[in-house]
Design a protein around this motif. Structure first.
Motif, mmCIF file in Angstrom:
data_model
loop_
_atom_site.group_PDB
_atom_site.id
_atom_site.type_symbol
_atom_site.label_atom_id
_atom_site.label_comp_id
_atom_site.label_asym_id
_atom_site.label_seq_id
_atom_site.Cartn_x
_atom_site.Cartn_y
_atom_site.Cartn_z
ATOM 1 N N VAL A 198 46.868 37.540 49.065
ATOM 2 C CA VAL A 198 45.447 37.351 48.168
ATOM 3 C C VAL A 198 45.248 38.321 47.192
ATOM 4 N N GLU A 199 45.723 39.546 47.345
ATOM 5 C CA GLU A 199 45.447 40.330 46.600
ATOM 6 C C GLU A 199 46.275 40.085 45.142
ATOM 7 N N THR A 200 47.616 39.834 45.354
ATOM 8 C CA THR A 200 48.457 39.505 44.486
ATOM 9 C C THR A 200 48.044 38.152 43.693
ATOM 10 N N GLU A 201 47.650 37.227 44.491
ATOM 11 C CA GLU A 201 47.145 35.945 43.614
ATOM 12 C C GLU A 201 46.026 36.274 42.623
ATOM 13 N N LEU A 202 44.932 37.122 43.428
ATOM 14 C CA LEU A 202 43.851 36.835 42.459
ATOM 15 C C LEU A 202 44.279 37.924 41.179
ATOM 16 N N LEU A 203 44.996 39.045 41.358
ATOM 17 C CA LEU A 203 45.401 39.767 40.142
ATOM 18 C C LEU A 203 46.069 39.136 39.035
ATOM 19 N N GLU A 204 46.946 38.077 39.593
ATOM 20 C CA GLU A 204 47.717 37.306 38.744
ATOM 21 C C GLU A 204 46.896 36.051 37.954
ATOM 22 N N ILE A 205 46.074 35.688 38.712
ATOM 23 C CA ILE A 205 45.111 34.632 37.857
ATOM 24 C C ILE A 205 43.902 35.131 37.249
ATOM 25 N N GLN A 206 43.389 36.481 37.262
ATOM 26 C CA GLN A 206 42.214 36.851 36.437
ATOM 27 C C GLN A 206 42.195 36.382 35.271
ATOM 28 N N ASP A 207 43.376 36.411 34.398
ATOM 29 C CA ASP A 207 43.323 36.468 33.046
ATOM 30 C C ASP A 207 43.792 34.760 32.522
ATOM 31 N N ASP A 208 43.737 34.022 33.590
ATOM 32 C CA ASP A 208 44.354 32.387 33.512
ATOM 33 C C ASP A 208 42.783 31.945 33.854
ATOM 34 N N SER A 228 36.546 42.528 45.012
ATOM 35 C CA SER A 228 35.755 43.508 45.587
ATOM 36 C C SER A 228 35.593 43.201 46.962
ATOM 37 N N ARG A 229 35.386 41.948 47.539
ATOM 38 C CA ARG A 229 35.360 41.786 48.960
ATOM 39 C C ARG A 229 36.328 42.247 49.738
ATOM 40 N N LEU A 230 37.607 41.899 49.051
ATOM 41 C CA LEU A 230 39.100 42.235 49.843
ATOM 42 C C LEU A 230 39.223 43.851 49.967
ATOM 43 N N TYR A 231 38.929 44.509 48.989
ATOM 44 C CA TYR A 231 39.361 45.949 48.958
ATOM 45 C C TYR A 231 38.274 46.526 49.984
ATOM 46 N N LEU A 232 36.992 46.019 49.854
ATOM 47 C CA LEU A 232 35.977 46.537 50.827
ATOM 48 C C LEU A 232 36.268 46.659 52.183
ATOM 49 N N ASN A 233 37.046 45.395 52.723
ATOM 50 C CA ASN A 233 37.570 45.382 54.053
ATOM 51 C C ASN A 233 38.816 45.946 54.325
ATOM 52 N N ALA A 234 39.656 46.370 53.577
ATOM 53 C CA ALA A 234 40.870 46.629 53.538
ATOM 54 C C ALA A 234 41.330 47.813 54.790
ATOM 55 N N GLU A 235 40.350 48.596 55.058
ATOM 56 C CA GLU A 235 40.700 49.654 56.000
ATOM 57 C C GLU A 235 40.769 48.993 57.316
ATOM 58 N N VAL A 236 39.720 47.987 57.480
ATOM 59 C CA VAL A 236 39.708 47.220 58.716
ATOM 60 C C VAL A 236 41.044 46.595 58.797
ATOM 61 N N TRP A 237 41.258 45.719 57.954
ATOM 62 C CA TRP A 237 41.952 44.738 57.954
ATOM 63 C C TRP A 237 43.709 45.171 58.058
ATOM 64 N N ILE A 238 43.976 46.121 57.069
ATOM 65 C CA ILE A 238 45.426 46.711 57.020
ATOM 66 C C ILE A 238 45.731 48.095 57.293
#
Length: 633
Positions: A198-208, A228-238
């Protein structure tokens, strides 16, 4: 613009698939093991039409409106709609909501005792998996086109796929990661692998993605907001904190062109309620909405979405016509835990009328709902601009009409109770005692009635007449306050598009700017390196809107993690985020925070921590032997 995007969104969903699907795509289970749709798009215009199905799959449920020919079988079609499932899984399981219905598996959600065979946890899995399936098919087929605009369409599809996987990570943790159409059964992925995808996808498409897009479609800011949402939950998820990244991408959103709605169209002292009315695509709220699900009572009918949120919250002595619908379903209420998070106060009618800034006129209210009954004298209204009148008044349950100069020769009522006035028309009802804002528009012969909540924080949108604060019996609608947050009326009191009052126009914000303000504040407090002063300013921006002024503003000494969590509750209740928030604070399953009927106990109790994620549906595991059930189920 709303009609354009709704036609765009609903073209495929209601009339046909633009995908040629294999025989069992429309059977249960439809999950990440079944991605084999194929279609060849001949041009960018056809690709744009096919893109509509990806948005429609989150808003609607099938091919012909509210029921019939569903995308997902073996569950009531209205139950299977995405935002209705989001409410069931992320709000009904928390202190924000209970439901009085006894449908098999539904009471299990608030009681926190669901099983792997629960229809509702299974329906969300299938809905999200189907969204991934549709996106994969679209991306594969659209990639064959060379039209330059198709690149942004593919970026939108990749965002929607990433959004689906964000939710799959949140709800189920360990699901197959499938990005290509294949007949092979995929293996199971874990949260770190899915998170990285999910992180890679969002970073790759942000400029497209376009820097701005038509209402209802995602843009570059949506990618930043989901990061922003993804990173806020990162500590719990990964297990790895990513709060600095949350601050960074929250900042990107904060500095974008979106803005908090401050347009108090109905003049009730706050612009918060405009976010959840039938014209929230045009009343100013749209400037705050980053990602929405669009609904229209005629063009995009469903028994999920805002139709569910409005109807299901009406019962008891509530007058459904004031919510723009034809009746209530008597289901959803809230617990005292949410009510007690708001600062309750009193209504100063004189001060509110002084703030209107108008002058007393000869137009007034007369009737047994007013202080002088039908004999008068009338309660005079304030002329706030030519032919525009308003009055805050304490009224009683009964009827009233508008009258000029206390002369029955010049009066207006409402024959159809549709917000339109007729000379000498019928009486207009007030459903219950309380303070109201009444407006009169003589240019358009319309009016509005808005109940004024007796609270310093006007986000506290509760119906209390005949309702008990505490819940003794979940099945009894009168136990628990009702929520009046979502309505099918416009900011000026007009009705929705469906003349029968069955289906609702109100769009649902999936991501809005207010959430990103709160993400920034929480990530800053958790060590993300943000500016505490900016966090306080942004929260005060929300609270100034909520209180109608600075009386509820805070200082940096008030800003704690628990304060931010409570503020998220006050700002975002019933918008589908509460369970995720409680998990991040270790409050969802533990004994650190209890609420009424948590764990199916009147005073609340802790439950097993394995319930922080939902089970993989049993039928999906039986379909794909590569899958293993989540622990505890």
């Amino acid at each position: 613009m709303k009609n354009k995007i709704k036609q765009f969104t609903c073209f495929l969903a209601i009339t046909c698939f633009m995908f040629s699907c294999h025989d069992d795509l429309d059977q249960s289970p439809i999950d990440p093991d079944s991605f084999t749709e194929e279609d060849v798009f001949v041009n960018a215009s056809e690709a744009r039409s096919a893109l509509a199905k990806l948005y429609a799959s989150l808003a609607l449920t099938g091919q012909q409106g509210p029921a019939g020919n569903p995308d997902i079988t073996e569950i009531d079609e209205g139950f299977s709609q995405f935002s209705r499932m989001l409410f069931n899984l992320n709000e009904l399981t928390t202190d924000h909501a209970v439901v009085g219905w006894g449908d098999a598996g539904l009471p299990d959600l608030h009681g926190l005792y669901w099983s792997a065979g629960n229809d509702f946890t299974g329906a969300m899995y299938l809905r999200l998996a189907q969204e991934v399936s549709f996106c994969n098919s679209f991306i594969d087929n659209a990639s064959q086109l060379t039209d330059p605009e198709v690149a942004s369409y593919i970026a939108e599809a990749r965002f929607l796929r990433a959004f689906a996987y964000y939710n799959l990570i949140d709800f189920y943790a360990n699901v197959p990661l499938a990005t290509q159409i294949s007949t092979e059964l995929p293996s199971q992925s874990d949260r770190p692998e899915l998170f990285n995808f999910v992180e890679t996808e969002l970073l790759e498409i942000q400029d497209d993605l376009p820097s701005s897009n038509e209402y209802g479609r995602v843009d570059q800011v949506a990618a930043w907001a989901l990061l922003s949402r993804l990173y806020l939950n990162a500590e719990v998820w990964i297990g790895t904190p990513r709060y600095t990244d949350c601050v960074t991408y929250s900042n990107n959103v904060i500095n974008s062109g979106y803005s908090i709605n401050t347009n108090d169209v109905n003049g009730n002292g706050t612009a918060y309620d405009e976010l959840f009315l039938a014209d929230n695509n045009t009343n100013g709220a749209q400037d705050e909405f980053i990602f929405t699900l669009n609904f229209d009572g005629v063009q995009s009918q469903t028994y999920g979405g805002s139709t569910f949120l409005v109807h299901a919250a009406i019962g008891g002595s509530m007058d459904a016509s004031l919510f723009g619908v034809n009746g209530g379903w008597g289901g959803n209420r809230t617990t005292s835990a949410l009510v007690e998070k708001f600062e309750m106060g009193t209504i100063d009618i004189d001060e509110l009328n002084n703030d209107l800034g108008g002058t007393l006129s000869n137009w007034g209210l007369v009737g047994d709902a007013t202080e002088n009954a039908w004999d008068g004298p009338d309660m005079e209204m304030y002329e706030t601009s030519p032919n525009q009148y308003s009055l805050y008044a304490n009224l009683t349950a009964g009827d009233f009409k508008f009258r000029f100069d206390e002369d029955w020769g010049n009066n207006y009522g409402d024959n159809e109770l549709d917000g339109s006035l007729e000379a000498g028309g019928g009486n207009i009802p007030i459903p219950a005692d309380g303070p109201y804002l009444i407006t009169l528009d003589l240019d358009n012969l319309t009016y509005s009635i808005t109940e004024v909540t007796a609270s310093g924080d006007m986000r506290a949108m509760f119906y209390t007449d005949g309702q008990n604060l505490e819940i003794e019996s979940i099945g009894q609608f009168s136990d628990g306050y009702a929520i009046t947050k979502f309505k099918n009326v416009t900011s000026t009191g007009g009705p929705g598009n469906d003349s029968n009052g069955e289906f609702v126009d109100t769009d649902l914000p999936v991501i809005r700017l207010a959430e990103i303000y709160l993400n920034y504040a929480e990530a800053t407090l958790r060590g993300g390196g943000g500016d505490t002063g900016l966090a306080v300013d942004k929260i005060n921006e929300l609270r100034t809107r909520a209180y109608g002024g600075p009386s509820g503003n805070i200082t940096s000494s008030d800003l704690t993690l628990d304060f931010v969590l409570d503020e998220r509750s006050r700002e975002l209740y019933w918008e589908g985020q509460r369970r995720t928030d409680l998990i991040r604070y270790d409050y969802f399953t533990s004994g650190n925070y209890l609420w009424p009927w948590k764990g199916n106990q009147p005073n609340g109790t802790s439950v097993g921590s394995f319930r922080n994620i939902f089970p993989i549906p049993t039928n999906s595991i039986s379909t794909n032997p590569n899958l293993q059930q989540n622990p505890g189920y």
